[in-house]
Scaffold this motif. Structure first.
Motif, PDB file in Angstrom:
ATOM      1  N   VAL A  83      56.791  40.083  33.718  1.00  0.00           N
ATOM      2  CA  VAL A  83      55.622  39.897  32.857  1.00  0.00           C
ATOM      3  C   VAL A  83      54.353  40.150  33.670  1.00  0.00           C
ATOM      4  N   THR A  84      53.367  40.793  33.066  1.00  0.00           N
ATOM      5  CA  THR A  84      52.068  40.998  33.709  1.00  0.00           C
ATOM      6  C   THR A  84      51.001  40.238  32.930  1.00  0.00           C
ATOM      7  N   ILE A  85      50.187  39.471  33.647  1.00  0.00           N
ATOM      8  CA  ILE A  85      49.062  38.779  33.026  1.00  0.00           C
ATOM      9  C   ILE A  85      47.773  39.235  33.707  1.00  0.00           C
ATOM     10  N   THR A  86      46.677  39.154  32.983  1.00  0.00           N
ATOM     11  CA  THR A  86      45.374  39.524  33.550  1.00  0.00           C
ATOM     12  C   THR A  86      44.531  38.268  33.705  1.00  0.00           C
ATOM     13  N   VAL A  87      43.785  38.199  34.804  1.00  0.00           N
ATOM     14  CA  VAL A  87      43.010  37.007  35.146  1.00  0.00           C
ATOM     15  C   VAL A  87      41.599  37.417  35.553  1.00  0.00           C
ATOM     16  N   GLU A  88      40.613  36.774  34.983  1.00  0.00           N
ATOM     17  CA  GLU A  88      39.227  37.056  35.338  1.00  0.00           C
ATOM     18  C   GLU A  88      38.917  36.576  36.753  1.00  0.00           C
ATOM     19  N   ILE A  89      38.074  37.315  37.459  1.00  0.00           N
ATOM     20  CA  ILE A  89      37.576  36.872  38.759  1.00  0.00           C
ATOM     21  C   ILE A  89      36.128  37.346  38.902  1.00  0.00           C
ATOM     22  N   PHE A  90      35.294  36.499  39.466  1.00  0.00           N
ATOM     23  CA  PHE A  90      33.908  36.902  39.700  1.00  0.00           C
ATOM     24  C   PHE A  90      33.839  37.929  40.831  1.00  0.00           C
ATOM     25  N   ASP A  91      33.025  38.942  40.625  1.00  0.00           N
ATOM     26  CA  ASP A  91      32.718  39.898  41.684  1.00  0.00           C
ATOM     27  C   ASP A  91      31.300  39.601  42.156  1.00  0.00           C
ATOM     28  N   ARG A  92      31.184  39.059  43.360  1.00  0.00           N
ATOM     29  CA  ARG A  92      29.885  38.677  43.908  1.00  0.00           C
ATOM     30  C   ARG A  92      29.345  39.727  44.879  1.00  0.00           C
ATOM     31  N   SER A  93      30.007  40.874  44.937  1.00  0.00           N
ATOM     32  CA  SER A  93      29.602  41.965  45.844  1.00  0.00           C
ATOM     33  C   SER A  93      29.524  41.489  47.285  1.00  0.00           C
ATOM     34  N   ASN A  94      30.442  40.628  47.666  1.00  0.00           N
ATOM     35  CA  ASN A  94      30.430  40.071  49.025  1.00  0.00           C
ATOM     36  C   ASN A  94      31.737  40.287  49.768  1.00  0.00           C
ATOM     37  N   ALA A  95      32.575  41.200  49.278  1.00  0.00           N
ATOM     38  CA  ALA A  95      33.871  41.429  49.926  1.00  0.00           C
ATOM     39  C   ALA A  95      33.681  42.093  51.287  1.00  0.00           C
TER      40      ALA A  95
END
Length: 561
Positions: A83-95
């Protein structure tokens, strides 16, 4: 303390950002941070080891989960079929170089563990600065991730009432379901995500600490004047006048919540209803309307304003003004978020000041004694943090809740937040303590909070563990941090109320305009004009529906035992 619901009433408290109260208060809180006291209850694991449920071993909960509705949502109880699920994540442009918010060593670790039970997690990056507008677009177009979140729980609730999200009760409430999630987050915190009918429209994250605001004083100035740390309003007043006389160019008193009787620690030294939780909850929406103690708090601010003990144009101060005053050693007493004096994420203010004034000391103090009963009261965050919900476009809710359940385990959320023993932390007295802050900042700290959805401010077994671990990471500043959290949680902590009445929500603009017009007037007017301005403020609130709003709050809280 959670109120017990009456028979047939769905939830103890409904969580939300108090839009009206915050608007009146001029709230300057950071939504990501912070933190109310962590819930109690049996935890899924202990530092340095995992419980049976947390390690994913099969238990009798499998059958219990089946009986609860056929859904098995405790990690390890069910093998999914790719099964594949999608999860939101914040992108803070700090990677860091070589990584992105969705592709990095920690998202790889997540899939390594979730693949063991047949689940693949795909992350959907949302720019932090566009969180609200992006959410609106995704929900409107049916493109939201399977696990989506927001800090304003009223928004999550509205999506459920409009039929756009799942009722999660049948996936979580059964005895064998989501055992790790319920053990870590606790039922009290989960109840924030229920509506009046008991439907679980969102999983609410548990805050690691309820500490919110506190007062700091220039201790070296006090010592030079041979004055003690103030414990009463009268003593504080004497200190401010002494600071002004000794340091004419200083700002004796500054508050990040100036006039905000809902959030300012000083206000809690005046409130009359703060000693009774139910009455306090009824009045919290606008304390100055019914609590004469809030009026006396504003009167005290008016007094010290007219005595020149505060910045004359405080109401026009730009963001960052307090930080500038502190690092330049120009403020005597100030109110701000917990740990502001030494917090690295708030500019390491005291550390910076000591570079030019080595003997300078800003220390936190206990809340001042309440003028009515002599007791100590502190404002605090509510128990819940962000709200996580599942849109109707999700294809496998069971897998989504299983992922949240894994996040509540030692191998899940604990590892994502603290990292690996020996690499990122070592145990000291059973508490994880950072080995190298600089290394962690580059390796995991940039993303750990955004991955650990079911907790705010870290995975900890108790508020005490949070305090100790946080303090240990500050090295030579450890004692400052410990004192800060102890002082911010001393006495009786009154958590922010979380339910918003219908009329309060509808009339928030009018209420905000009343506050904008009169609060500054009440503080800056001549003393002889104060009472008239208070009467005008209350009249403006009444015109904006205050009586109806007050009745709705009274009826709501009277419905609880």
């Amino acid at each position: 303390m959670m109120l017990k619901k009456r028979k047939g009433f769905g939830t103890a408290l409904l969580a939300t950002v108090l839009a009206g109260s915050m608007l009146l208060a001029g709230c300057g809180q950071k939504e990501d941070g912070g933190t109310s006291s962590a819930g109690t209850g049996t935890q899924p694991s202990t530092p340095g080891g995992s419980s049976q449920a947390a390690s994913g071993e099969q238990t009798e909960g499998k059958e219990a989960g089946e009986e609860a509705g056929g859904y098995q949502t405790t990690y390890g109880d069910k093998q999914f079929d790719d099964v594949t699920i999608t999860v939101e994540i914040f992108d803070r442009s700090n990677a860091p170089d070589g990584s992105t918010a969705i592709e990095n060593k920690w998202t790889e670790y997540i899939n390594q563990e979730m693949n063991k039970v047949g689940i693949t997690v795909e992350f959907v990056a949302v720019p932090r600065s566009e969180e609200v507008t992006k959410l609106q677009t995704m929900m409107a177009t049916g493109t939201s991730p399977d696990l989506t979140f927001i800090y304003n729980i009223e928004v999550a609730k509205s999506y459920y009432e409009d039929g756009g999200t799942y009722n999660l009760s049948e996936y979580i409430d059964g005895d064998g379901q989501a055992r790790n999630l319920k053990a870590y987050v606790t039922e009290d915190v989960l109840d924030y995500g229920r509506n009046e009918d008991g439907d679980l429209f969102a999983v609410t994250a548990r805050r690691a600490s309820g500490a919110m605001m506190e007062t700091f004083v220039r201790k070296d100035w006090l010592d030079a004047l041979e004055m003690d740390i103030p414990t009463t309003v009268e003593e504080l007043h004497a200190v401010l006048k002494a600071f002004k006389e000794e340091h004419p160019d200083c700002v004796p008193y500054y508050s990040a919540q100036f006039g905000s009787y809902a959030l300012a620690p000083l206000a809690y030294s005046f409130l009359e209803t703060v000693s009774d939780e139910k009455t306090y909850n009824k009045n919290f929406w606008n304390l100055a309307y019914k609590d004469d103690g809030a009026v006396e708090y504003l009167r005290f601010l008016n007094t010290i304003y007219n005595e020149g003990l505060v910045e004359a144009e405080y109401y026009t101060a730009a963001d960052g003004e307090l930080g500038k005053l502190v690092v330049n050693g120009q403020v005597g007493v100030f109110e701000a978020n917990v740990n502001t004096n030494v917090a690295t994420d708030r500019g390491s203010l005291l550390q910076t000041l000591k570079e030019t004034e080595p003997d300078a000391e800003y220390v936190s103090i206990l809340p001042l004694k309440n003028v009515n009963d002599g007791q100590l009261y502190n404002p605090g965050y509510a128990l819940n943090g962000m709200s996580i919900f599942v849109p109707k476009t999700a294809k496998n809710v069971e897998a989504c809740i299983t992922y949240l359940d894994w996040l509540a385990t030692q191998e899940g959320g604990f590892t994502l937040y603290h990292g690996f023993e020996g690499e990122h932390f070592e145990y000291e007295d059973g508490v994880p303590v950072v080995k190298d802050m600089d290394y962690n900042a580059k390796d995991k700290d940039w993303i750990c909070n955004d991955l650990f959805l079911v907790g705010n401010s870290g995975y900890f077994m108790s508020q005490e563990d949070f305090m100790e671990s946080t303090a240990q990471g500050y090295g030579q500043w450890k004692e400052y941090v410990l004192d800060n959290y102890v002082n911010a949680t001393a006495g009786t902590v009154r958590s922010q109320t979380v339910w918003v009445s219908p009329t309060h929500s509808e009339n928030s603009t009018e209420l905000g305009l009343a506050g904008d017009e009169y609060l500054v007037k009440c503080i800056t007017c001549a003393p002889g004009e104060f009472d008239a301005n208070i009467e005008a403020y209350r009249a403006a609130l009444k015109e904006a529906g205050a009586d109806e709003i007050q009745k709705e709050y009274e009826d709501y809280y009277d419905s609880f035992q």
